[in-house]
Design an enzyme around this catalytic site. Structure first.
Site, PDB file in Angstrom:
ATOM      1  N   TYR A  51       0.784  -1.284   0.039  1.00 18.14           N
ATOM      2  CA  TYR A  51      -0.040   0.128   0.020  1.00 18.14           C
ATOM      3  C   TYR A  51       0.824   1.374   0.031  1.00 18.14           C
ATOM      4  O   TYR A  51       0.535   2.339  -0.326  1.00 18.14           O
ATOM      5  CB  TYR A  51      -0.800   0.290   1.070  1.00 18.14           C
ATOM      6  CG  TYR A  51      -2.008  -1.136   1.346  1.00 18.14           C
ATOM      7  CD1 TYR A  51      -2.283  -1.918   0.217  1.00 18.14           C
ATOM      8  CD2 TYR A  51      -2.806  -1.219   2.421  1.00 18.14           C
ATOM      9  CE1 TYR A  51      -2.893  -3.215   0.395  1.00 18.14           C
ATOM     10  CE2 TYR A  51      -3.627  -2.217   2.366  1.00 18.14           C
ATOM     11  CZ  TYR A  51      -3.894  -3.083   1.463  1.00 18.14           C
ATOM     12  OH  TYR A  51      -5.032  -4.106   1.398  1.00 18.14           O
ATOM     13  N   HIS A 107      -0.042 -11.887   1.618  1.00 17.74           N
ATOM     14  CA  HIS A 107      -1.129 -11.095   0.988  1.00 17.74           C
ATOM     15  C   HIS A 107      -1.624 -12.023  -0.171  1.00 17.74           C
ATOM     16  O   HIS A 107      -3.046 -11.873  -0.457  1.00 17.74           O
ATOM     17  CB  HIS A 107      -0.281 -10.001   0.400  1.00 17.74           C
ATOM     18  CG  HIS A 107      -1.182  -8.734   0.346  1.00 17.74           C
ATOM     19  ND1 HIS A 107      -0.836  -7.394  -0.061  1.00 17.74           N
ATOM     20  CD2 HIS A 107      -2.801  -8.786  -0.304  1.00 17.74           C
ATOM     21  CE1 HIS A 107      -1.948  -6.650   0.081  1.00 17.74           C
ATOM     22  NE2 HIS A 107      -3.103  -7.290  -0.209  1.00 17.74           N
TER      23      HIS A 107
END
Length: 273
Positions: A51, A107
């Site tokens: 991110y 992830h």
């Protein structure tokens, strides 16, 4: 501050059922968003290395005045670090300015590179070393889950998956539940698409709430962990204002009928190939 429900994970630790996601939150707006969320009463922040805003999340927590032990902090291992998880987590901890995270996730499985079991073994070691209180996975299908469990004997605490009214994932939630894995959901509002659904709009009008509040309340009542993303103060407050009403059994059944397998994000079977 409203008491957000706590869910007990299979390792005995607890997690707030509701929090703030910061996917696509630009660094320059992330500090203010997290700070405002903490002021409103959020105590669960979900970020990830990819991110690009871990540093800002850490800054907001440090400057908030909220004790670190009161904030449940999640970050994630990106796809190119499956064979380098210890170093990747140390880098995340440095950016966050903390000595451990409450939850560390793989992830994506990226089955094409066949390294997610190695990554999971590393996460087990990082948990045992105190770098992560709990460990889990994100975007894992049944075959990915079964493989890490069978090859390591350690069951993930959570599986974070895409789920919203038009993509409800009954099958995968049942698999998670059968193994004692809690389901977390991302894109809980269907990236805004589900807010315009006629059924959602009708229920919102009948209960005197916004479409977003109806969908978030639906997630809460079906027992999943949810963390909508927003950087707008008013929306952060709106999303949190879901504790003074409940959907009826009939309304919950109406919501179930909205499912149409409307995947909006990548397919875990091929993503990252």
């Amino acid at each position: 501050m409203t008491d957000v429900p706590e869910i007990t994970l299979n390792d005995g630790h607890t997690i707030p059922q509701f929090g703030l996601g910061v996917w696509q939150a630009k660094p320059e707006e992330c500090v203010d968003a997290v700070a405002h969320a903490l002021k409103v009463g959020y105590r669960h922040i979900d970020t990830a290395a990819i991110y690009g805003n871990e540093e800002q999340v850490g800054q907001a927590i440090a400057e908030s005045g909220v004790p670190r032990e009161e904030v449940f902090l999640t970050t994630k291992l990106w796809n190119d670090r499956h064979r380098d998880a210890p170093a990747a987590l140390e880098e995340s901890l440095a950016r966050l300015g903390v000595d451990h995270v409450d939850l560390y996730l793989i992830h994506w499985p990226v089955p094409s590179q066949d390294a997610y079991v190695d990554a999971w073994r590393s996460l087990i070691e990082l948990r045992d070393a105190g770098k992560a209180t709990s460990i889990g996975v994100s975007n894992f299908n049944e075959d990915h889950l079964l493989r890490v469990i069978e090859e390591t004997g350690v069951v993930p605490a959570v599986n974070q998956i895409e789920s919203h009214p038009t993509f409800q994932r009954f099958d995968l939630r049942q698999i998670n539940q059968a193994h004692g894995i809690q389901t977390e959901v991302w894109s809980p509002l269907g990236r805004g698409e589900d807010l315009e659904n006629d059924t959602v709009l009708e229920i919102a009008e009948s209960v005197g709430k916004t479409p977003a509040q109806v969908i978030l309340r639906w997630h809460i009542q079906r027992g999943v962990i949810v963390f909508p993303k927003s950087v707008t103060p008013a929306r952060i407050e709106e999303n949190f204002d879901i504790w003074d009403f409940e959907l009826t059994e009939g309304q919950m059944k109406q919501m179930i009928k909205l499912n149409r397998k409307n995947r909006l994000g990548p397919d875990p079977r091929i993503f990252g190939a």
